[in-house]
Structure formats: C-alpha cells, structure tokens
Design a protein around this motif. Sequence first.
Motif, PDB file in Angstrom:
ATOM      1  N   ALA A  48      48.796  69.534  24.979  1.00 43.62           N
ATOM      2  CA  ALA A  48      47.606  68.999  24.325  1.00 43.62           C
ATOM      3  C   ALA A  48      47.547  69.485  22.873  1.00 43.62           C
ATOM      4  CB  ALA A  48      46.357  69.453  25.079  1.00 43.62           C
ATOM      5  N   ALA A  49      46.937  68.674  22.060  1.00 40.78           N
ATOM      6  CA  ALA A  49      46.789  69.044  20.653  1.00 40.78           C
ATOM      7  C   ALA A  49      45.849  70.250  20.549  1.00 40.78           C
ATOM      8  CB  ALA A  49      46.227  67.870  19.867  1.00 40.78           C
ATOM      9  N   PRO A  50      46.138  71.186  19.688  1.00 35.24           N
ATOM     10  CA  PRO A  50      45.271  72.359  19.557  1.00 35.24           C
ATOM     11  C   PRO A  50      43.911  71.972  18.998  1.00 35.24           C
ATOM     12  CG  PRO A  50      46.984  72.389  17.887  1.00 35.24           C
ATOM     13  CD  PRO A  50      47.273  71.241  18.790  1.00 35.24           C
ATOM     14  N   ARG A  51      42.887  72.656  19.458  1.00 36.43           N
ATOM     15  CA  ARG A  51      41.519  72.410  19.012  1.00 36.43           C
ATOM     16  C   ARG A  51      40.969  73.667  18.369  1.00 36.43           C
ATOM     17  NH1 ARG A  51      40.452  67.048  19.150  1.00 36.43           N
ATOM     18  NH2 ARG A  51      41.312  66.164  21.033  1.00 36.43           N
ATOM     19  N   ALA A  52      40.223  73.484  17.326  1.00 32.27           N
ATOM     20  CA  ALA A  52      39.587  74.618  16.659  1.00 32.27           C
ATOM     21  C   ALA A  52      38.322  75.000  17.426  1.00 32.27           C
ATOM     22  CB  ALA A  52      39.232  74.251  15.231  1.00 32.27           C
ATOM     23  N   THR A  53      38.115  76.286  17.564  1.00 30.67           N
ATOM     24  CA  THR A  53      36.902  76.779  18.203  1.00 30.67           C
ATOM     25  C   THR A  53      35.780  76.817  17.170  1.00 30.67           C
ATOM     26  OG1 THR A  53      37.400  79.078  17.677  1.00 30.67           O
ATOM     27  CG2 THR A  53      38.285  78.209  19.760  1.00 30.67           C
ATOM     28  N   PRO A  54      34.540  76.861  17.603  1.00 31.71           N
ATOM     29  CA  PRO A  54      33.435  76.967  16.642  1.00 31.71           C
ATOM     30  C   PRO A  54      33.544  78.204  15.748  1.00 31.71           C
ATOM     31  CG  PRO A  54      32.591  76.368  18.798  1.00 31.71           C
ATOM     32  CD  PRO A  54      34.048  76.671  18.969  1.00 31.71           C
ATOM     33  N   MET A  56      36.366  79.602  14.732  1.00 29.13           N
ATOM     34  CA  MET A  56      37.398  79.308  13.736  1.00 29.13           C
ATOM     35  C   MET A  56      36.837  78.396  12.658  1.00 29.13           C
ATOM     36  SD  MET A  56      40.668  78.701  16.267  1.00 29.13           S
ATOM     37  CE  MET A  56      41.725  78.067  15.001  1.00 29.13           C
ATOM     38  N   ARG A  57      36.079  77.408  13.068  1.00 27.61           N
ATOM     39  CA  ARG A  57      35.498  76.467  12.110  1.00 27.61           C
ATOM     40  C   ARG A  57      34.531  77.183  11.168  1.00 27.61           C
ATOM     41  NH1 ARG A  57      34.887  70.876  11.503  1.00 27.61           N
ATOM     42  NH2 ARG A  57      33.005  70.349  10.369  1.00 27.61           N
ATOM     43  N   ALA A  58      33.729  78.082  11.708  1.00 31.03           N
ATOM     44  CA  ALA A  58      32.789  78.828  10.866  1.00 31.03           C
ATOM     45  C   ALA A  58      33.544  79.674   9.845  1.00 31.03           C
ATOM     46  CB  ALA A  58      31.892  79.701  11.739  1.00 31.03           C
ATOM     47  N   GLY A  59      34.644  80.281  10.261  1.00 28.49           N
ATOM     48  CA  GLY A  59      35.445  81.077   9.337  1.00 28.49           C
ATOM     49  C   GLY A  59      36.041  80.239   8.229  1.00 28.49           C
ATOM     50  N   VAL A  60      36.551  79.063   8.600  1.00 29.47           N
ATOM     51  CA  VAL A  60      37.146  78.166   7.602  1.00 29.47           C
ATOM     52  C   VAL A  60      36.056  77.636   6.668  1.00 29.47           C
ATOM     53  CG1 VAL A  60      38.315  75.955   7.286  1.00 29.47           C
ATOM     54  CG2 VAL A  60      39.117  77.558   9.024  1.00 29.47           C
ATOM     55  N   ASP A  61      34.906  77.265   7.227  1.00 28.01           N
ATOM     56  CA  ASP A  61      33.821  76.767   6.387  1.00 28.01           C
ATOM     57  C   ASP A  61      33.348  77.834   5.405  1.00 28.01           C
ATOM     58  OD1 ASP A  61      33.887  74.277   7.547  1.00 28.01           O
ATOM     59  OD2 ASP A  61      32.246  74.676   8.950  1.00 28.01           O
ATOM     60  N   GLY A  62      33.323  79.088   5.854  1.00 27.10           N
ATOM     61  CA  GLY A  62      32.943  80.183   4.963  1.00 27.10           C
ATOM     62  C   GLY A  62      33.932  80.350   3.825  1.00 27.10           C
ATOM     63  N   ARG A  63      35.218  80.258   4.139  1.00 32.99           N
ATOM     64  CA  ARG A  63      36.243  80.358   3.092  1.00 32.99           C
ATOM     65  C   ARG A  63      36.158  79.187   2.121  1.00 32.99           C
ATOM     66  NH1 ARG A  63      42.011  81.155   5.174  1.00 32.99           N
ATOM     67  NH2 ARG A  63      42.332  81.419   2.949  1.00 32.99           N
ATOM     68  N   VAL A  64      35.891  77.979   2.651  1.00 35.14           N
ATOM     69  CA  VAL A  64      35.754  76.797   1.797  1.00 35.14           C
ATOM     70  C   VAL A  64      34.589  76.985   0.834  1.00 35.14           C
ATOM     71  CG1 VAL A  64      35.100  74.342   1.808  1.00 35.14           C
ATOM     72  CG2 VAL A  64      36.850  75.172   3.370  1.00 35.14           C
ATOM     73  N   ALA A  65      33.463  77.465   1.351  1.00 38.74           N
ATOM     74  CA  ALA A  65      32.301  77.680   0.480  1.00 38.74           C
ATOM     75  C   ALA A  65      32.609  78.719  -0.589  1.00 38.74           C
ATOM     76  CB  ALA A  65      31.106  78.118   1.329  1.00 38.74           C
ATOM     77  N   GLY A  66      33.297  79.780  -0.225  1.00 41.72           N
ATOM     78  CA  GLY A  66      33.664  80.806  -1.195  1.00 41.72           C
ATOM     79  C   GLY A  66      34.605  80.271  -2.265  1.00 41.72           C
ATOM     80  N   LEU A  67      35.591  79.462  -1.862  1.00 42.60           N
ATOM     81  CA  LEU A  67      36.533  78.890  -2.826  1.00 42.60           C
ATOM     82  C   LEU A  67      35.855  77.880  -3.740  1.00 42.60           C
ATOM     83  CD1 LEU A  67      39.669  78.483  -0.556  1.00 42.60           C
ATOM     84  CD2 LEU A  67      39.395  80.067  -2.474  1.00 42.60           C
ATOM     85  N   ARG A  68      34.915  77.104  -3.190  1.00 42.01           N
ATOM     86  CA  ARG A  68      34.189  76.153  -4.046  1.00 42.01           C
ATOM     87  C   ARG A  68      33.313  76.884  -5.054  1.00 42.01           C
ATOM     88  NH1 ARG A  68      33.024  71.658   0.512  1.00 42.01           N
ATOM     89  NH2 ARG A  68      34.972  70.540   0.212  1.00 42.01           N
ATOM     90  N   ALA A  69      32.679  77.977  -4.628  1.00 40.90           N
ATOM     91  CA  ALA A  69      31.861  78.766  -5.551  1.00 40.90           C
ATOM     92  C   ALA A  69      32.734  79.383  -6.641  1.00 40.90           C
ATOM     93  CB  ALA A  69      31.108  79.849  -4.787  1.00 40.90           C
TER      94      ALA A  69
END
Length: 95
Positions: A48-54, A56-69
């Motif tokens: 099965a295709a790998p799925r991101a856990t909530p 993992m998603r929160a961690g990635v979203d936090g990094r995205v927000a930091g990089l955008r800032a």
Amino acid sequence: MRQLQLILLPLLLCACAQFPELDASQSPGVAGAAFPALVPIESLLDGAAPRATPEMRAGVDGRVAGLRARAARLSGPVVDAQTRSRMRRGVSDPF
C-alpha cells in the motif's frame, strides 16, 4: 608532460578540501540503531502507498510556516534607504 601536470595539479588540490562533519548531523541514537531489514523490491512496490500521520503533517506544516516566514523576512530590500542614499552620493576624491 608539463601540460598534464598543469591539469592534474588543480584536481589534486581539490582532493585536499575539508568536508563538513557529517557525523555531527546525525540524530541521537542513529549510531546505535539496528540496520533496516532488506526486503525484495516487489514487496515494496506491491504494498500500500504510505500515508502521512497527523503528527507528521503537523510537523511538515510547521516547517512550511517557518520557511515561509523566513522567505518573507528575506524578501525585503538588501540595502536600507540610508545606505542607498549614501551610495548614490558616491565617493569623494581625496586628492
């Protein structure tokens, strides 16, 4: 022969470069961790295709927000207005 030496000298000098410490970039516990099990590629492709856990998603979203800032902070002018006006006046000739 002299031409060959001139070509090889820069290459040999490049081999003497210092590389960054890669061991320092490891996460704690990686050095003592067990190696992953080797499995046939077919079992990986057929699974099965790998799925991101909530989490993992929160961690990635936090990094995205930091990089955008960070990008927003870097998008301002490189030279401030006061320095720019001083640069426009130029350099006076001391003689």
